[in-house]
Design an enzyme around this catalytic site. Structure first.
Site, PDB file in Angstrom:
ATOM      1  N   GLU A 125       0.867  -1.175   0.000  1.00  0.00           N
ATOM      2  CA  GLU A 125       0.000   0.000   0.000  1.00  0.00           C
ATOM      3  C   GLU A 125       0.903   1.224   0.000  1.00  0.00           C
ATOM      4  O   GLU A 125       2.138   1.110   0.061  1.00  0.00           O
ATOM      5  CB  GLU A 125      -0.930  -0.010   1.225  1.00  0.00           C
ATOM      6  N   HIS A 245      -8.286   9.985   3.162  1.00  0.00           N
ATOM      7  CA  HIS A 245      -7.943   8.852   2.298  1.00  0.00           C
ATOM      8  C   HIS A 245      -8.087   9.306   0.854  1.00  0.00           C
ATOM      9  O   HIS A 245      -9.077   9.954   0.502  1.00  0.00           O
ATOM     10  CB  HIS A 245      -8.879   7.671   2.582  1.00  0.00           C
ATOM     11  N   ARG A 294       0.076   8.456   1.791  1.00  0.00           N
ATOM     12  CA  ARG A 294      -1.323   8.837   1.581  1.00  0.00           C
ATOM     13  C   ARG A 294      -1.515  10.346   1.403  1.00  0.00           C
ATOM     14  O   ARG A 294      -2.302  10.786   0.567  1.00  0.00           O
ATOM     15  CB  ARG A 294      -2.098   8.349   2.801  1.00  0.00           C
ATOM     16  N   HIS A 355     -10.623  10.254   6.899  1.00  0.00           N
ATOM     17  CA  HIS A 355     -10.434   8.814   7.091  1.00  0.00           C
ATOM     18  C   HIS A 355      -9.905   8.453   8.468  1.00  0.00           C
ATOM     19  O   HIS A 355     -10.364   7.487   9.076  1.00  0.00           O
ATOM     20  CB  HIS A 355      -9.461   8.317   6.021  1.00  0.00           C
ATOM     21  N   ARG A 390      -0.319   8.944   9.073  1.00  0.00           N
ATOM     22  CA  ARG A 390      -0.182   7.507   9.348  1.00  0.00           C
ATOM     23  C   ARG A 390       0.152   6.719   8.087  1.00  0.00           C
ATOM     24  O   ARG A 390      -0.445   6.926   7.031  1.00  0.00           O
ATOM     25  CB  ARG A 390      -1.484   6.973   9.945  1.00  0.00           C
TER      26      ARG A 390
HETATM   27  C1  SIN Z   1      -7.179   1.012   2.900  1.00  0.00           C
HETATM   28  O1  SIN Z   1      -7.505  -0.153   2.777  1.00  0.00           O
HETATM   29  O2  SIN Z   1      -6.850   1.734   1.971  1.00  0.00           O
HETATM   30  C2  SIN Z   1      -7.191   1.631   4.265  1.00  0.00           C
HETATM   31  C3  SIN Z   1      -6.048   1.139   5.004  1.00  0.00           C
HETATM   32  C4  SIN Z   1      -5.698   2.073   6.097  1.00  0.00           C
HETATM   33  O3  SIN Z   1      -6.414   3.030   6.367  1.00  0.00           O
HETATM   34  O4  SIN Z   1      -4.644   1.867   6.672  1.00  0.00           O
END
Ligand code: SIN
Length: 550
Positions: A125, A245, A294, A355, A390
């Site tokens: 991610e 997010h 992010r 988020h 985060r």
């Molecule tokens: C996501 O699945 O994109 C959210 C994961 C997160 O907020 O750490």
């Protein structure tokens, strides 16, 4: 005026426990289970046991489980994402205790997805340089973790009260946490406003996304724990760092409330962010392109929206094909199709939404807040692991690791604690100083509008001043017996605290984006903002980190 104690009727019932845990996401459940050896544990939760954010978590849980990964690599990515404000000691705890904690979940029965060789399947991610995100049910990781922990809770002896909104902290004469007041809305006994006396109180109430009009958070995420902690005199840290997010599903300009999330894992598996002409606009903006941290991706999307005048950007995963969408992202596929978008044949419209709160109730490495006997874990806490932004999938891990550490701390702390004291004294203390002035429940939508307009992704002094003015002018006069006025007051308290911190921090860092101060300034702002509430007045102070030498 921000009330230092909620105006509530005198408690009509009392109950006793050794430890009361507020909240039933991953942090609350782990805290309750791990504290059970300390005596009677009461878990109270605002709605049903599985109604909080954990159940909605899609992408997964990060930890250095891969042979080519190490806790040090995970630490480095976490510190980078946190843009200079992480507490390295806390991050080290997270990344070193993380792998065993995840394996512990598997021992409890959590079924993580497996690769062809039988090993735990790991994805990437944003901000991660390695594949280190374990997932379950494709994109239903939180639901599976919640299921496994709730199964464990069943015969654990932990007592549970659902549909219970926590109101305020009870303290003993020495100022130590000694329980909470609650309003129980469900049928059965107890009912209405009551007091639970306990030797330790653990806040695991989750996030505050409902402060904004559009959020990935469920309806229950109204910042109750942060508001309670402020009223109790606890220090709250770095509330300005609300993470947006990058890729919730865009449901139109008027969309309100909880928005469907399109997990970062979709980008982790190779989906591209494109504008309406098909250009991959994140390429060239960051070495990791769509998998940048992010805040970088959210800013990239907002900037491209401004450049093109479009109300959303597009996430293109058509090349996955139907079989992969169905196997790997069944929840997201179903949510998109429910809203008339088929990711197999068309790009998904996405727009950033609130988020996660990287700040929260300040704790030490064992979940202790600045009020003796009051602990916090999960999203409501600020352990220091997230800094200004985060890292993806560190949140479930933080809840898991730090909730367990509270149980460790209680071994010593409870031995040293005084007994709770006579109930009448505690109850009277809790209600006698209430100042009234609850926010009118009808103001909830106004709070969300103000925060989204002036304290959302893009902020400026002018907008934040307007937010502070408009929040202060909102009508008071909310009353019980419903919970709406208390929730609206909590939202208002938290919104006011976010605005105060965002106003003070005159720089752009992590998820805090000031249009009037577009640069990061380590010389002025490498430090934390600490908010407290005393005498119905909020104050926010800057606390520099050691080693600021500019
Ligand atoms: C996501 O699945 O994109 C959210 C994961 C997160 O907020 O750490």
């Amino acid at each position: 005026m921000i009330p230092s104690v909620l105006d509530a009727p005198a408690p009509g019932w009392t109950a006793d426990a050794d430890v009361v845990v507020i909240g039933s996401g991953i942090a609350g459940l782990v805290a309750a289970l791990r504290c059970r050896p300390h005596g009677r544990v009461l878990l109270v939760t605002k709605a049903l046991l599985d109604a909080g954010s954990t159940r909605w978590a899609q992408g997964g849980i990060a930890s250095a489980l891969a042979p080519d990964d190490t806790p040090d690599d995970h630490l480095a990515d976490t510190l980078t994402a946190g843009v200079g404000l992480c507490d390295e000691a806390a991050v080290r705890v997270l990344v070193t205790e993380g792998p065993d904690a995840v394996l512990g979940l598997i021992e409890l029965g959590a079924a993580f997805d497996r690769a062809g060789d039988g090993e735990i399947a790991l994805t990437r991610e944003g901000g991660h340089h390695r594949r280190r995100i374990a997932h379950a049910g494709g994109d239903a990781t939180g639901a599976e973790i919640s299921r496994a922990l709730l199964a464990e809770l069943k015969d654990s002896g932990v007592e549970v009260i659902e549909h219970a909104l926590v109101l305020d902290l009870l303290k003993d004469a020495a100022g130590r946490a000694a329980g909470v007041t609650l309003h129980v809305m469900g049928e059965g006994q107890p009912h209405g406003v009551g007091a639970v006396r306990a030797r330790a109180v653990v806040l695991a109430t989750g996030g505050l996304g409902q402060v904004f009009s559009a959020t990935t958070n469920p309806e229950v995420s109204t910042g109750d724990g942060v508001a309670l902690a402020l009223r109790a005199g606890a220090a709250v840290t770095d509330l300005e760092f609300v993470q947006f997010h990058p890729t919730p599903l865009w449901l139109g300009a008027d969309a309100r409330g909880q928005q469907p999330l399109i997990s970062e894992a979709v980008r982790g598996e190779g989906a591209h962010l494109v504008d309406h002409s098909g250009e991959r606009f994140m390429v060239g903006r960051h070495e990791l392109a769509e998998l940048a941290p992010r805040d970088v991706v959210a800013k990239g999307i907002m900037n491209r929206m401004r450049e093109t005048g479009e109300p959303c950007m597009l996430l293109d995963g058509r090349h996955f094909g139907a079989a992969m969408w169905e196997r790997r992202f069944p929840t997201i596929l179903a949510a998109c199709r429910h809203h008339g978008i088929d990711p197999v044949t068309e790009p998904i419209p996405v727009v950033p939404a609130a988020h996660y709160s990287s700040g929260g109730v300040r704790t030490d490495l064992y979940g202790r807040t600045t009020v003796p006997g009051l602990y916090a874990c999960g999203e409501v806490a600020c352990t220091g692991v997230h800094g200004a932004n985060r890292l993806a999938s560190n949140s479930l891990l933080e809840g898991l690791v730090f909730a367990a550490r509270i149980a460790t701390a209680l071994t010593d702390d409870l031995a040293a604690a005084d007994s709770a004291g006579p109930a009448d004294t505690l109850v009277a203390d809790a209600v006698a100083t209430g100042v009234g002035g609850l926010v009118d429940p009808g103001a909830r939508g106004e709070i969300q509008r103000i925060m989204t307009s002036f304290a959302g992704v893009l902020r400026s002094a002018e907008g934040l001043d307007a937010a502070a003015r408009e929040l202060a002018a909102l009508p008071r006069g909310g009353t019980g017996p419903g919970v709406e006025a208390w929730e609206a007051t909590n939202l208002h308290t938290v919104a006011s605290a976010i605005v105060a911190a965002a106003r003070l921090r005159e720089e752009t860092r992590g998820s805090h984006w000031r249009q009037d101060f577009p640069e990061r300034s380590d010389g002025r702002w490498r430090g934390h903002l600490v908010t407290r509430l005393a005498g119905n007045v909020l104050t926010t102070a800057y606390e520099p980190l050691e080693g600021n030498d500019e």
